[in-house]
Design a protein around this motif. Structure first.
Motif, PDB file in Angstrom:
ATOM      1  N   ARG A 176      77.060  42.416  35.411  1.00 42.71           N
ATOM      2  CA  ARG A 176      76.884  41.107  36.041  1.00 42.71           C
ATOM      3  C   ARG A 176      76.315  41.213  37.448  1.00 42.71           C
ATOM      4  NH1 ARG A 176      79.442  37.200  33.248  1.00 42.71           N
ATOM      5  NH2 ARG A 176      79.401  35.839  35.049  1.00 42.71           N
ATOM      6  N   GLU A 195      56.874  44.509  46.350  1.00 40.90           N
ATOM      7  CA  GLU A 195      55.830  44.460  47.389  1.00 40.90           C
ATOM      8  C   GLU A 195      54.448  44.536  46.743  1.00 40.90           C
ATOM      9  OE1 GLU A 195      56.366  44.177  50.557  1.00 40.90           O
ATOM     10  OE2 GLU A 195      58.473  44.699  50.814  1.00 40.90           O
ATOM     11  N   GLY A 196      54.302  45.447  45.814  1.00 41.25           N
ATOM     12  CA  GLY A 196      53.028  45.609  45.115  1.00 41.25           C
ATOM     13  C   GLY A 196      52.668  44.357  44.332  1.00 41.25           C
ATOM     14  N   ASP A 198      51.180  52.051  33.418  1.00 39.71           N
ATOM     15  CA  ASP A 198      51.043  52.356  34.847  1.00 39.71           C
ATOM     16  C   ASP A 198      51.398  51.187  35.761  1.00 39.71           C
ATOM     17  OD1 ASP A 198      48.826  51.100  33.863  1.00 39.71           O
ATOM     18  OD2 ASP A 198      47.367  52.245  35.004  1.00 39.71           O
ATOM     19  N   PHE A 199      51.479  49.969  35.203  1.00 41.03           N
ATOM     20  CA  PHE A 199      51.834  48.826  36.046  1.00 41.03           C
ATOM     21  C   PHE A 199      53.324  48.496  36.012  1.00 41.03           C
ATOM     22  CE2 PHE A 199      47.331  48.203  36.242  1.00 41.03           C
ATOM     23  CZ  PHE A 199      47.125  47.554  37.448  1.00 41.03           C
ATOM     24  N   PHE A 201      41.692  44.489  37.153  1.00 44.47           N
ATOM     25  CA  PHE A 201      42.901  45.315  37.076  1.00 44.47           C
ATOM     26  C   PHE A 201      42.872  46.311  35.915  1.00 44.47           C
ATOM     27  CE2 PHE A 201      44.107  41.937  39.868  1.00 44.47           C
ATOM     28  CZ  PHE A 201      44.969  42.535  40.767  1.00 44.47           C
ATOM     29  N   ASP A 221      48.615  37.856  45.821  1.00 41.93           N
ATOM     30  CA  ASP A 221      47.665  37.471  46.871  1.00 41.93           C
ATOM     31  C   ASP A 221      46.229  37.649  46.381  1.00 41.93           C
ATOM     32  OD1 ASP A 221      49.554  36.693  48.655  1.00 41.93           O
ATOM     33  OD2 ASP A 221      49.563  38.546  49.817  1.00 41.93           O
ATOM     34  N   TYR A 222      46.024  38.678  45.585  1.00 41.40           N
ATOM     35  CA  TYR A 222      44.691  38.924  45.042  1.00 41.40           C
ATOM     36  C   TYR A 222      44.286  37.772  44.124  1.00 41.40           C
ATOM     37  CZ  TYR A 222      40.761  41.479  43.040  1.00 41.40           C
ATOM     38  OH  TYR A 222      39.510  41.860  42.651  1.00 41.40           O
ATOM     39  N   VAL A 271      55.200  49.070  39.374  1.00 40.86           N
ATOM     40  CA  VAL A 271      54.756  48.424  40.615  1.00 40.86           C
ATOM     41  C   VAL A 271      55.932  47.634  41.189  1.00 40.86           C
ATOM     42  CG1 VAL A 271      53.202  46.706  41.602  1.00 40.86           C
ATOM     43  CG2 VAL A 271      52.351  48.303  39.877  1.00 40.86           C
ATOM     44  N   GLU A 292      51.128  41.800  46.429  1.00 41.17           N
ATOM     45  CA  GLU A 292      49.703  42.076  46.664  1.00 41.17           C
ATOM     46  C   GLU A 292      48.852  41.594  45.492  1.00 41.17           C
ATOM     47  OE1 GLU A 292      47.793  43.787  49.344  1.00 41.17           O
ATOM     48  OE2 GLU A 292      49.519  42.732  50.181  1.00 41.17           O
ATOM     49  N   ILE A 293      49.353  41.794  44.288  1.00 38.96           N
ATOM     50  CA  ILE A 293      48.620  41.335  43.099  1.00 38.96           C
ATOM     51  C   ILE A 293      48.497  39.813  43.123  1.00 38.96           C
ATOM     52  CG2 ILE A 293      48.695  41.171  40.577  1.00 38.96           C
ATOM     53  CD1 ILE A 293      50.027  43.935  40.548  1.00 38.96           C
ATOM     54  N   GLN A 343      44.582  35.049  48.683  1.00 42.42           N
ATOM     55  CA  GLN A 343      45.248  34.795  49.966  1.00 42.42           C
ATOM     56  C   GLN A 343      45.051  35.991  50.885  1.00 42.42           C
ATOM     57  OE1 GLN A 343      48.878  31.831  48.833  1.00 42.42           O
ATOM     58  NE2 GLN A 343      49.258  33.985  48.474  1.00 42.42           N
TER      59      GLN A 343
END
Lengths: 342, 372
Positions: free
Chosen positions: B82, B197-198, B190-191, B165, B204-205, B194, B201-202, B209
């Motif tokens: 929980r 934080e990563g 591989d994703f 990507f 924002d991409y 992530v 970024e994705i 932004q």
């Protein structure tokens, strides 16, 4: 026998091949270490850490590289010394120094060597035309998020088919982050206390000496000792409650969460509250269990921060409170003003 | 909702799950996922549930007939713990949500308002009740128009995920959410690792932004053609669109800096993929279970094959129930299309509707079950 590869292993001692070289060629028993010059390696190890602390960069000269056995050995020894010191600041500075030095050296490497180092450090890159290297997006995100300049943001990068393209300098910068992480993590590994020779202890002392000289006058970051002591703000409430004074709801919450955080058992805590004038067993039990996360949403409540204590007029700091933000951190930081004699 | 209506829903949901249980396959490994359910109307989510096997999962669904079913995007070491941090996150799929509501406004004629205080209602969007002034409850039907816009956004998302990507089509699963949106699940090795934080970024991409507009502006003002710049990714897309819209490089060179900047901003608005950022950042997010019923509409979260995306018709292809005539007391309902047919508008009448449309009206809270 002194090939380019050996020089490379000496220049970048964090590469796995350095470890392989050491275990293949060097007898790690003490007497043979004497012969191969472990004393020299130890000296160089101290220099590595000092370099990191003083210049924020571990320098490797051509001469150091020629002394490749000493050079290679000095790196794991330096890590042992830093682990022994058990100080977060020294760890971070050492990792930074090693990674920064490596970065500078990488800038002068051929594409081939640079890519080789990247590959070995898990920062695999592919050389494209026009002098650019591309790195897989997840690798890039893992390393670049710590940079705050806008041009490191993914939205401003050349992103294509799962890769981010960049110049050699930027690629070396990414590898630097990984080297930093690697060295830092290595220094977190504990050193078995019995196994450390006296010469290592003396070397560590020497580093601490340098560090204190640099730190004189600055607020220190060394933990005094593992204090089980109660911070004055909470001690004050406890003493008042022990005298049967009626504590406010918030004060009770502070004491209960503090005792839970210090792993006192529920019955002990309830027993403590029984001195309160309005004590009711069932109510106290319910509330304490709630705070401990045994009831309700299962959420364990944490002790209020120093900020909150201050807001509620309950902060009565002493010298061990300096630099902490949370009552549970009490005594973890040293008194700042005491001058240090090297 | 009346008890009889709730029982009607549970009967219909049971029929769907009984017949289609084999379609409900959670992502592997099932043992490492957390599940969540809405079991009763108006009650909180029952979560931190986990299953050892597909069989246990199916048994639970057929026993409980949940109103909604969710599964974590993340794999955990201890999914039923929980305490979120004690669950020990291993990794998580990338999960994208495109909400029709936030990409296009709903129209008056697809909405209804209800005043719970004085029991008035009508078609349209009204914040306050015209007779007593109390705040109203707004019911928005699933709008085909809105969904079309959301579908175009979804196609944009898939395009960027593939082109920029490098997500392989086989690692991407696209769904109609069953109500007002589309979901994209990305399960590419591989994703998975992530971090939050990563993922930011994705996002924002995708939302474009933090774009460094100065660099683009300088290129544009110098009149560099697309062949002359080595741009890639979203910057290239923005640049090309500006050139296309301006007509010629020369025109841009003579335009005012502010004019070009404004144009640039307009194009960013046009090109950004309007995903819901909160959903993607949160690695602990629960996703609606594929092929399960969405109790806000009674439609199914339906998988859409990539090649079928352009022609996908949510209001026909996500229908879960049969067309047996069902008697309903409808309070108010705007005209709506479902299952290829048009119904309504209705007001204060008893009507016979096919089961799928009856479930829809009940789920939307616009009518009550009145027997078959």
């Amino acid at each position: 026998m002194m090939s380019e590869n050996v020089l490379r292993a000496a220049r970048y001692p964090f590469l796995p091949e350095t470890r392989e070289f050491i275990s293949r060629n060097i007898d790690l028993s003490l007497e043979s270490l004497e012969k191969t010059g472990s004393e020299a390696a130890l000296k160089r190890a101290v220099e590595r850490v000092k370099n990191a602390l003083i210049f924020k960069e571990v320098k490797v000269t051509a001469l150091d590289e020629l002394n490749y056995v000493r050079e290679m050995l000095s790196f794991p020894i330096a890590i042992i010394l830093v682990s022994m010191i058990m100080n977060e600041y020294v760890r971070r500075m050492y990792a930074l120094g090693e990674s920064r030095g490596a970065y500078r050296r990488m800038l002068n490497e051929s594409d081939e060597t640079l890519l080789y180092i990247g590959e070995k450090m898990g920062v695999g890159g592919v050389l494209d035309d026009e002098n650019t290297i591309r790195v897989k997006i997840p690798t890039y995100l893992k390393l670049a998020y710590s940079f705050h300049a806008p041009h490191w943001k993914l939205v401003n990068r050349a992103v294509n088919n799962g890769y981010v393209s960049m110049g050699k300098t930027e690629y070396a910068r990414l590898i630097q982050v990984e080297v930093n992480n690697y060295v830092y993590e290595k220094t977190l590994e504990p050193v078995p206390a019995g196994a450390v020779p006296d010469s290592f202890r003396r070397a560590a002392d020497e580093i601490v000496g340098v560090w204190s000289r640099l730190e004189t006058g600055k607020a220190s970051r060394v933990p005094l000792r593992e204090r089980e002591d109660t911070p004055p703000c909470i001690g004050r409430i406890i003493r008042r409650m022990e005298n049967g004074e009626n504590a406010s709801h918030f004060e009770r919450l502070v004491v209960a969460t503090f005792m839970i955080a210090r792993s006192r058992n529920i019955d002990e805590i309830i027993e403590f509250f029984s001195k309160q004038p309005d004590y009711k067993y069932s109510v106290t039990k319910y509330q304490v269990e709630h705070l401990a996360g045994i009831r309700g949403g299962g959420k364990k409540y944490s002790v209020p921060s120093c900020r909150t204590m201050l807001t509620n007029g309950l902060c009565y700091p002493d010298e061990y409170c300096k630099g902490i933000k949370h009552p549970l951190r009490y005594g973890e930081k040293n008194v700042a003003d005491e001058p240090r004699v090297p | 909702m009346l008890q009889t209506s709730l029982e009607f829903l549970k009967r219909e949901f049971f029929k769907y799950y009984y017949e289609n249980i084999s379609r409900l396959v959670p992502p592997e490994p099932i043992r490492s996922r957390e599940f969540g359910f809405f079991l009763e109307k108006g009650k909180g989510m029952f979560r931190h549930k986990c299953f050892n096997s597909l069989r246990d999962f199916h048994e639970f669904i057929l026993n409980e007939i949940p109103l909604d079913i969710y599964v974590s995007a993340a794999n955990y070491e201890d999914p039923c713990n929980r305490d979120m941090s004690e669950k020990k996150l291993v990794n998580a799929e990338l999960f994208f949500d495109i909400d029709a509501e936030s990409v296009a406004a709903v129209s008056e004629e697809e909405s209804a308002w209800i005043c719970q205080k004085c029991n008035q209602y009508g078609i349209g969007l009204r914040d306050g009740c015209p007779s007593c002034g109390a705040p109203t409850e707004l019911v928005r039907l699933v709008s085909e128009k809105q969904l079309n816009v959301a579908l175009r956004e979804t196609e944009k998302l898939i395009h960027v995920l593939r082109e920029d990507f490098g997500i392989a089509p086989e690692n991407m699963r696209v769904f109609y959410s069953g109500n007002r949106g589309y979901h994209v699940h990305v399960n590419q090795e591989d994703f998975l690792n992530v971090t939050g934080e990563g993922r930011r970024e994705i996002i924002d991409y995708l939302l474009i932004q933090g774009l460094d507009e100065k660099e683009l502006l300088n290129f544009l003002k110098r009149g560099v053609s697309i062949g002359g710049v080595s741009l890639k990714g979203v910057k290239r897309r923005v640049y090309m669109r500006v050139l296309e819209k301006a007509g010629s490089v020369e025109k841009l060179k003579t335009s005012k800096r502010e004019t070009v900047l404004k144009m640039l901003e307009g194009i960013v608005e046009e090109l950004k993929v309007r995903i819901d950022p909160v959903v993607t950042i949160d690695m602990h997010r629960l996703m609606r279970m594929p092929e399960s019923i969405n109790s806000s509409s009674g439609m199914v979260k339906r998988r859409i094959r990539l090649e079928d995306l352009p022609s996908f018709k949510p209001l026909e292809e996500a229908i879960a129930f049969g067309d047996e005539e069902t008697c309903l007391k409808v309070k108010i309902a705007p005209r709506f299309r479902l299952g290829g047919r048009t119904f309504g508008p209705f007001k204060d009448e008893e009507v016979e509707l096919p089961a799928y449309a009856a479930v829809y009206i009940v789920c939307k809270g616009l009518g009550e079950y009145a027997g078959r």
